[in-house]
Design an enzyme around this catalytic site. Structure first.
Site, PDB file in Angstrom:
ATOM      1  N   ASP A 398       0.771  -1.345   0.186  1.00 15.18           N
ATOM      2  CA  ASP A 398       0.161  -0.010   0.056  1.00 15.18           C
ATOM      3  C   ASP A 398       1.112   1.208   0.085  1.00 15.18           C
ATOM      4  O   ASP A 398       2.055   1.139  -0.303  1.00 15.18           O
ATOM      5  CB  ASP A 398      -0.982  -0.130   1.350  1.00 15.18           C
ATOM      6  CG  ASP A 398      -2.260   0.580   0.943  1.00 15.18           C
ATOM      7  OD1 ASP A 398      -2.530   1.885   1.139  1.00 15.18           O
ATOM      8  OD2 ASP A 398      -3.313   0.070   0.637  1.00 15.18           O
ATOM      9  N   TRP A 509      -5.836   1.936  -6.702  1.00 15.10           N
ATOM     10  CA  TRP A 509      -5.974   3.400  -7.252  1.00 15.10           C
ATOM     11  C   TRP A 509      -6.661   4.140  -6.211  1.00 15.10           C
ATOM     12  O   TRP A 509      -8.093   3.767  -6.016  1.00 15.10           O
ATOM     13  CB  TRP A 509      -6.514   3.406  -8.557  1.00 15.10           C
ATOM     14  CG  TRP A 509      -6.704   4.686  -9.091  1.00 15.10           C
ATOM     15  CD1 TRP A 509      -6.923   5.867  -8.419  1.00 15.10           C
ATOM     16  CD2 TRP A 509      -6.651   5.247 -10.668  1.00 15.10           C
ATOM     17  NE1 TRP A 509      -7.059   6.972  -9.672  1.00 15.10           N
ATOM     18  CE2 TRP A 509      -6.614   6.584 -10.681  1.00 15.10           C
ATOM     19  CE3 TRP A 509      -6.580   4.159 -11.813  1.00 15.10           C
ATOM     20  CZ2 TRP A 509      -6.691   7.092 -12.019  1.00 15.10           C
ATOM     21  CZ3 TRP A 509      -6.139   5.024 -12.991  1.00 15.10           C
ATOM     22  CH2 TRP A 509      -6.519   6.092 -13.195  1.00 15.10           C
ATOM     23  N   ASP A 510      -5.854   4.901  -5.490  1.00 13.33           N
ATOM     24  CA  ASP A 510      -6.522   5.440  -4.193  1.00 13.33           C
ATOM     25  C   ASP A 510      -6.889   7.112  -4.685  1.00 13.33           C
ATOM     26  O   ASP A 510      -6.493   7.622  -5.481  1.00 13.33           O
ATOM     27  CB  ASP A 510      -5.748   5.545  -2.974  1.00 13.33           C
ATOM     28  CG  ASP A 510      -6.418   5.581  -1.889  1.00 13.33           C
ATOM     29  OD1 ASP A 510      -7.451   6.043  -1.673  1.00 13.33           O
ATOM     30  OD2 ASP A 510      -5.903   5.406  -0.750  1.00 13.33           O
ATOM     31  N   MET A 511      -7.695   7.808  -4.226  1.00  9.34           N
ATOM     32  CA  MET A 511      -8.061   9.201  -4.419  1.00  9.34           C
ATOM     33  C   MET A 511      -8.424   9.807  -3.051  1.00  9.34           C
ATOM     34  O   MET A 511      -9.906   9.522  -2.617  1.00  9.34           O
ATOM     35  CB  MET A 511      -9.129   9.197  -5.439  1.00  9.34           C
ATOM     36  CG  MET A 511      -9.253  10.584  -6.058  1.00  9.34           C
ATOM     37  SD  MET A 511     -10.500  11.621  -5.313  1.00  9.34           S
ATOM     38  CE  MET A 511     -10.478  13.024  -6.383  1.00  9.34           C
ATOM     39  N   ASP A 580     -12.714   2.290   4.566  1.00 15.86           N
ATOM     40  CA  ASP A 580     -11.872   2.324   5.590  1.00 15.86           C
ATOM     41  C   ASP A 580     -11.968   1.550   6.794  1.00 15.86           C
ATOM     42  O   ASP A 580     -11.230   1.258   7.707  1.00 15.86           O
ATOM     43  CB  ASP A 580     -11.092   3.543   5.661  1.00 15.86           C
ATOM     44  CG  ASP A 580     -10.088   3.929   4.546  1.00 15.86           C
ATOM     45  OD1 ASP A 580      -9.631   3.026   3.953  1.00 15.86           O
ATOM     46  OD2 ASP A 580      -9.524   5.085   4.258  1.00 15.86           O
TER      47      ASP A 580
HETATM   48  C1  DGJ Z   1      -6.929   5.505   2.135  1.00  7.97           C
HETATM   49  C2  DGJ Z   1      -7.291   4.251   1.455  1.00  7.97           C
HETATM   50  O1  DGJ Z   1      -8.742   3.809   1.674  1.00  7.97           O
HETATM   51  C3  DGJ Z   1      -6.520   3.145   2.808  1.00  7.97           C
HETATM   52  O2  DGJ Z   1      -7.011   1.737   2.458  1.00  7.97           O
HETATM   53  C4  DGJ Z   1      -4.852   3.436   2.554  1.00  7.97           C
HETATM   54  O3  DGJ Z   1      -4.704   3.044   0.975  1.00  7.97           O
HETATM   55  C5  DGJ Z   1      -4.736   4.734   2.433  1.00  7.97           C
HETATM   56  N1  DGJ Z   1      -5.601   5.412   1.873  1.00  7.97           N
HETATM   57  C6  DGJ Z   1      -3.459   4.782   2.182  1.00  7.97           C
HETATM   58  O4  DGJ Z   1      -2.888   6.310   2.195  1.00  7.97           O
END
Ligand code: DGJ
Length: 772
Positions: A398, A509-511, A580
């Site tokens: 991650d 792919w986060d945001m 989360d």
């Molecule tokens: C937010 C994501 O929802 C988490 O699972 C994790 O990847 C964090 N960002 C990492 O900064």
């Protein structure tokens, strides 16, 4: 082949090519989905169980006739038009006092000519006028359904049973064409709508609103069911009766957002998961959306679905066109379980990349909650080795592997390895993971930039901000201007390098923030309101290029958990991090709510450590797995620090899930007891395979009560005439018995059930297998 959005939509001087609907004569088949009565100009779209009817009235105005349970095809349905002379409504003309737009159920309404409800579109013209007069011109029927260029969209690659009706309308004065597109997917009872505006005139026009679909229902006796929340509390079900006036769900955050999800339902007040009328609406879009219902003075309920007009404008120069995203409409008379199932079937066949339709998703371990930013190679490899021992299939690294990202203040945009943490490089580390026999996945947040980054040193102008004004940070970071092709190109190149170095199998792919100070240096002053849509087109463009160039990489979308859980994302990334919040109890509501509009295979669901990071709650490893099994399953804790006993339990869970993963991910899901009902103390659901031979039901209990009342679990989806055993019971049970009389939720099917095991936050699993 899709045409790149960059070529078509980013470049202000380019026109969308008309490749989306190449008219093809439809095959004459006895089971046409689209019936046209030429004389009365009635269009009747039929699916296996529904009818959607509209008609062209005087002056080429499209009136909605009916949408609901299937009815016979007739030349016309005058009674269903349901309008009568109203004294307080403007007439179309002096000669036609009874023809009143404001009293019609319209198909795609304008504003300013007698209908005072909110319109489906608005066009401002060079002289400042916002009045239009679209009249029906002609129609065409096209076999199948092609993808839209530059936008995620539905398709009919394999099934060959969809038909598309395109209604052409024109505003003669300004030579603006409007095409309303309806694709009928008969077997999933889904109709997909969109609109396309094309400027054939000599002057530019500006779209101030361009919704994807409108539906005017003849009464207001519906409950609006929405899925709302926030970070860590996504998609909680809220059900409220419609009332006079406007009720809207929307986003102006440039993401579909965890606050409101674009999926909504309208259900009759007595509709349940098992029975009753319900409409579902969704939008294949990941940016600012609007889902609105307006109940007028005669209780007609106008539904509008599309891009949120409040943060949108689009200039159409002569010869340019604008294509809206697609809206999904679906109806059933058989309750919300049926609606969810037909939508899941539909997305599997007509939205998700066909290779993922039934592809069992890998069981992964993600290091985020195990290490956060604090890791080095030995620590990661210890987790990876343990994962291999336990039967886990993929290791996901991650946030924190790049730049010098030791916390969330730095390095976004610097997609090259941090050699302090991984001295031999990311390729070498991936090689180590692959050598263990695991797949390798990596986290990116492609749309972001940190001030403390090499990227910012090189390109401070790429950070979204308004000239001479401060930029507002979010999670200590800023957003890149993805409406600029060169920015997308740059990020594509950086990501490609890493994907190739690592032979990557998966990308998360986060945001993690919303856009503020929305402004693009690339756009002239009078086109700044195009920016939110252009940004999303940039995101789609990057997804499009990466998924095409690296077809074997599985994408999981994420936006601080489930903040971009939508159909636009689903098109590119068949799974999404649901929340989360990994607490098993909180996840019950989140996953149950999500399941109304999205299939289990889309829901990333992991077992994490206790006390839970978000709630401090302690739940058993068994319950945590029983919750996460109903999704794309994984672990998100330091599995190398578990006791031998726990590790053994995880090994068993992994083996069990592998055996039943297809059923959990792709089985028909029936919700049985809702955590949103009553005190929410009990939740249960069951997945059933296509043959109705195997099912897995799970019942979760929050608080244990002493000497509790008897309880029965009423199953669904079984074959009434087949006989089943439960948890290998000696006794056999007919399907009708299990569904109508239910299972006694005592110790009957499980000798090991003790007071302790049925204590707080417990779960009971029932394996239901046909007697051969
Ligand atoms: C937010 C994501 O929802 C988490 O699972 C994790 O990847 C964090 N960002 C990492 O900064």
């Amino acid at each position: 082949m899709q045409v790149s959005a960059l070529e078509n939509t980013f470049n202000l001087d380019e026109t969308f090519p008309r490749s989306a609907h190449q008219p093809k004569h439809r095959k004459e088949s006895p089971k046409l989905a689209i019936h046209v009565d030429e004389k009365n100009q009635t269009f009747h779209l039929q699916t296996d169980h529904t009818s959607y009817i509209f008609q062209v009235l005087a002056h080429g105005i499209l009136a909605q006739v009916y949408y609901g349970k299937k009815i016979h095809v007739k030349p016309q349905y005058p009674d269903l038009l349901q309008h009568e002379m109203k004294t307080d409504t403007p007439a179309y003309s002096l000669d036609e006092p009874t023809f009143q737009k404001g009293d019609l159920k319209q198909e795609y309404a304008d504003t300013g000519t007698g209908d005072f409800r909110r319109p489906a579109y608005q066009v401002s013209q060079a002289n400042g006028s916002r009045i239009t007069d679209f009249q029906y011109d002609h129609y065409e029927v096209v076999q199948g359904k092609k993808r839209l260029p530059g936008l995620p969209s539905t398709f009919d690659d394999t099934e060959d049973d969809a038909e598309t009706l395109i209604i052409h309308l024109t505003d003669q004065l300004i030579q603006l064409d409007l095409e309303l597109s309806y694709t009928v997917f008969p077997h999933q009872d889904v109709i997909v709508r969109s609109a396309n505006f094309k400027n054939h005139g000599v002057e530019p026009v500006t779209l101030e609103a361009a919704l994807s679909a409108q539906l005017d229902l003849p009464d207001k006796h519906y409950d609006l069911i929405q899925f709302s929340g926030t970070w860590a509390r996504e998609r909680h079900l809220i059900r409220t009766p419609l009332r006079s006036g406007i009720q809207a769900l929307d986003s102006v955050r440039t993401t579909s957002s965890p606050q409101q999800n674009p999926f909504m339902m309208l259900a009759r007040p007595n509709t349940t998961d098992d029975a009753g009328d319900v409409f579902g609406f969704n939008l294949i879009y990941s940016g600012d959306f609007l889902d609105q219902v307006e109940v007028d003075q005669w209780d007609v309920s106008r539904v509008l679905v599309g891009i949120n007009p409040s943060e949108f404008e689009w200039q159409l120069a002569p010869d340019k066109e604008f294509q809206t995203p697609e809206a999904i409409l679906s109806y059933t008379a058989d309750g919300m379980n049926q609606l969810s199932q037909q939508l899941a079937d539909f997305y599997g066949k007509h939205l998700v990349d066909p290779k993922y339709r039934r592809m069992e998703r890998p069981i992964l371990v993600n290091n985020w909650e195990a290490t956060y930013f604090d890791f080095d190679e030995p620590k990661l490899l210890t987790i990876a080795k343990q994962a291999k021992k336990l039967g886990i299939e993929m290791f996901v690294l991650d946030d924190g592997w790049f730049g010098h990202r030791d916390d969330d203040h730095t390095s976004l945009g610097d997609w090259f390895v941090d050699q302090k943490k991984l001295p031999d490089g990311i390729g070498a580390f991936a090689g180590e993971v692959h050598n263990l026999g695991l797949e390798f996945g990596l986290w990116f947040e492609p749309e972001m930039i940190s001030i403390d980054s090499e990227l910012y040193q090189k390109h401070p102008e790429w950070l979204i901000h308004a000239p001479k004004r401060r930029a507002t940070p979010g999670r200590n970071q800023y957003v890149l201007d993805f409406s600029r092709p060169e920015v997308v190109d740059y990020i594509y190149e950086m990501m490609s390098q890493v994907i190739e170095d690592t032979k990557l199998d998966y990308i998360k792919w986060d945001m993690n923030r919303y856009i503020t100070e929305m402004f693009s240096a690339n756009l002239p002053a009078d086109r700044q309101l195009e920016m939110p849509h252009r940004y999303i087109l940039g995101v789609y463009n990057l997804y499009e290029r990466l998924t095409k160039a690296y077809p074997d990489v599985l994408f999981e979308s994420c936006a601080s958990g489930g903040g971009r859980f939508d159909l636009g994302m689903m098109y590119y990334a068949p799974q999404a991090w649901t929340s989360d919040d990994t607490d098993a109890v909180e996840r019950l509501k989140i996953q149950f709510g999500t399941s109304y509009g999205y299939p289990q295979s889309m829901m990333g669901a992991h077992v994490s450590a206790v006390p839970n990071e978000q709630t401090g709650r302690i739940t058993s490893l068994e319950t945590r797995a029983n919750v996460a099994f109903y999704g794309a399953f994984g672990y998100e804790l330091d599995i190398s620090k578990m006791s031998d006993e726990e590790a053994e339990q995880v090994k068993e869970q992994v083996a069990f899930y592998k055996q039943h993963r297809a059923l959990y991910q792709f089985g028909k899901l029936y919700r049985l007891d809702s955590p949103f009902d009553g005190d929410g103390n009990v939740m249960s659901w069951v997945v059933v395979d296509d043959q109705q031979d195997h099912a897995i039901a799970t019942r979760y209990q929050l608080l244990n009560h002493p000497n509790a009342p008897y309880d029965r679990l009423y199953l669904r989806g079984l074959n009434p005439d087949k006989q089943y055993r439960i948890n290998d019971s000696e006794e056999t049970y007919y399907g009708d018995e299990l569904m109508n009389a239910g299972i006694f939720v005592g110790s009957e099917f499980d000798d090991s059930v003790t007071v302790k095991q049925s204590a707080d936050f417990s779960s009971r699993r029932f394996m239901i297998n046909v007697v051969k």
